[in-house]
Motif scaffolding. Sequence first.
Motif, PDB file in Angstrom:
ATOM      1  N   UNK A 475       0.853  -1.204   0.000  1.00 49.29           N
ATOM      2  CA  UNK A 475       0.000   0.000   0.000  1.00 49.29           C
ATOM      3  C   UNK A 475       0.885   1.248   0.000  1.00 49.29           C
ATOM      4  N   UNK A 476       1.910   1.194   0.857  1.00 47.48           N
ATOM      5  CA  UNK A 476       2.846   2.313   0.931  1.00 47.48           C
ATOM      6  C   UNK A 476       3.486   2.595  -0.419  1.00 47.48           C
ATOM      7  N   UNK A 477       3.827   1.548  -1.128  1.00 41.71           N
ATOM      8  CA  UNK A 477       4.434   1.705  -2.444  1.00 41.71           C
ATOM      9  C   UNK A 477       3.515   2.424  -3.419  1.00 41.71           C
ATOM     10  N   UNK A 478       2.242   2.044  -3.403  1.00 42.42           N
ATOM     11  CA  UNK A 478       1.284   2.681  -4.320  1.00 42.42           C
ATOM     12  C   UNK A 478       1.069   4.148  -3.922  1.00 42.42           C
ATOM     13  N   UNK A 479       0.943   4.388  -2.616  1.00 38.82           N
ATOM     14  CA  UNK A 479       0.740   5.773  -2.147  1.00 38.82           C
ATOM     15  C   UNK A 479       1.915   6.650  -2.587  1.00 38.82           C
ATOM     16  N   UNK A 480       3.103   6.042  -2.577  1.00 38.25           N
ATOM     17  CA  UNK A 480       4.288   6.787  -2.970  1.00 38.25           C
ATOM     18  C   UNK A 480       4.234   7.156  -4.463  1.00 38.25           C
ATOM     19  N   UNK A 481       3.806   6.182  -5.261  1.00 36.14           N
ATOM     20  CA  UNK A 481       3.674   6.444  -6.697  1.00 36.14           C
ATOM     21  C   UNK A 481       2.681   7.570  -6.988  1.00 36.14           C
ATOM     22  N   UNK A 482       1.597   7.612  -6.170  1.00 36.61           N
ATOM     23  CA  UNK A 482       0.590   8.666  -6.400  1.00 36.61           C
ATOM     24  C   UNK A 482       0.985   9.972  -5.716  1.00 36.61           C
ATOM     25  N   UNK A 483       2.132   9.986  -5.081  1.00 34.12           N
ATOM     26  CA  UNK A 483       2.570  11.104  -4.255  1.00 34.12           C
ATOM     27  C   UNK A 483       1.490  11.473  -3.229  1.00 34.12           C
ATOM     28  N   UNK A 484       0.950  10.439  -2.617  1.00 32.09           N
ATOM     29  CA  UNK A 484      -0.007  10.663  -1.528  1.00 32.09           C
ATOM     30  C   UNK A 484      -1.397  11.068  -1.989  1.00 32.09           C
ATOM     31  N   UNK A 485      -1.611  11.054  -3.307  1.00 33.48           N
ATOM     32  CA  UNK A 485      -2.885  11.557  -3.795  1.00 33.48           C
ATOM     33  C   UNK A 485      -3.889  10.449  -4.059  1.00 33.48           C
ATOM     34  N   UNK A 486      -3.900   9.451  -3.188  1.00 32.04           N
ATOM     35  CA  UNK A 486      -4.901   8.402  -3.332  1.00 32.04           C
ATOM     36  C   UNK A 486      -5.472   8.105  -1.957  1.00 32.04           C
ATOM     37  N   UNK A 487      -6.643   7.484  -1.970  1.00 37.43           N
ATOM     38  CA  UNK A 487      -7.269   7.108  -0.719  1.00 37.43           C
ATOM     39  C   UNK A 487      -6.687   5.757  -0.300  1.00 37.43           C
ATOM     40  N   UNK A 488      -5.970   5.743   0.833  1.00 41.09           N
ATOM     41  CA  UNK A 488      -5.260   4.530   1.258  1.00 41.09           C
ATOM     42  C   UNK A 488      -6.203   3.328   1.424  1.00 41.09           C
TER      43      UNK A 488
END
Length: 502
Positions: A475-488
């Motif tokens: 999950x952290x990896x994906x959030x990083x790719x979106x630069x925090x712009x996704x709903x965890x």
Amino acid sequence: MASQVTAGPAVEDGGAPGISAKYEAVIGLEVHAQLLTESKMFCGCRADYAQMPPNTNVCPVCMGLPGALPVMNRKAVEYTILTALALNCTIPEESKFDRKNYFYPDLPKGYQISQYDMPLSLNGHLSFELEGRRVRAGITRVHLEEDTGTLQHAGSVLHTAASSAIDYNRCGVPLMEIVGEPDLRSAEEAREYLVRLRQILTYLGVNDGNLETGSMRCDANVSLRPPGDSQLGVKVEIKNMNSFRAVHRAIQYEIARQAGLLDMGEKPLQETRGWVETESRTVSQRTKEYAADYRYFPEPDLPPLQISRQLVEEITSQMPELPEQKAARLVTQFGLSSYEAGVLTATRASADTFEAVVAGGLPPQAASRWLLGDVAKLETEHRTRLAESGLGVAGLVRLGNLVEKGSINGTTAKALLEELFLSGGDLDDLVQSRGLSMVSDAAELRRMAEEVIAANPKSVADFQGGKEAALQSLVGGVMKLTRGRADARAVTQLLRELLSAE
Ligand code: ADP
Ligand code: MG
Ligand code: ZN
């Protein structure tokens, strides 16, 4: 003796310390409040004297020069009646002013125009909730008088002063006195009574509620008696408390002091004592005067007042919604908890802000959450109200709604909130130019999730082997790719789906 002692400050004069369960405390407050009128009570001088050089805001009337005649300030009478009605008092048809005669350097006339036996109102009450109980305190009367001048002592106020200077600017400022019945039973009840009273006065807009500057002042009368006794004990009046905390501490101290005296078989003197904040104790100022000492008589220069029922009705119709009613309405109308409603209605300004934010279109729950949380923090930290901040009420509505719609996430919103609050700016521009809006395109999010899965075979294997925690790093990896712009939460859900399908 020692077994009765529970807690409390030491009693002065070497007495035994302690509050004992043998006594019930009886407290009645007398509150003075300067009215927010434009002019003084009986002349045309300005009532807001605070910023003026000493002795520049005076005239023959407020200085009491021979031959000067007072003229009644109608607004002050109306404000007093308004307050009295808010405190459930009866307004008699007739009222009058009286002279209270005494000598003191801050009183140039040698008497104060006040009210004695025919005040503007009688027999009210103030009731409030405290620790799940309802406390009902009687209001003896709300009457109108004039304020005195102020003295500045060079040297200690309490001990002999080398010299004193007098400023008459405050002389004749309309002063309302709210006399409470001796119905309060603890320092906590007394403090809460004062908090509620101040809240009502400021909601009515008749007083600024400032205990520190003394535009609102409280004297506390304290006595003790055996529990269940119907007779009142000898009371001591305490003055000089200029905060809620001081009122609470002074009453606590006084209860302990009197209990100590009674324990030793002594009786408290009927006297006036002053609270000395720096020493955390009360000290004797003077023994108490009695009404007869003031030689009250009807003020010959003012006509008695006839208070028409029509005037009372008019004033009643101007009564704003009072804090307790407002809090109750926020609970029923918007489904807030009574805690939230209580905090939001603490001041009229904060209640107005909440209602403006809701009227602007932010759902009530979200409005409450923002205002009591991050906005309150910023307001305190920067001593700026939302309405006067760069964000403003409209800005909060827009920001809050972007979060509600899922267009930006909470972390982004918090950062924007602070930036806009401090520096202002256009919310939509900022979101656009910085690419802050959420990655809500499902296909894009899925592509990113697959990329992270492909790059982390070990975490994938761990998760599939039963290690729930391994999912968090993905999950952290994906959030990083979106630069925090996704709903965890949505990302977690998506990863679960992808991994279970594999
Ligand atoms: P005074 O004439 O000294 O001003 P009042 O009887 O008018 O005395 O009361 C003034 C204030 O003192 C009121 O707020 C009243 O509730 C309070 N009070 C009166 N008697 C007592 C008492 N025995 N203990 C505590 N408070 C009292
Ligand atoms: Mg008194
Ligand atoms: Zn004047």
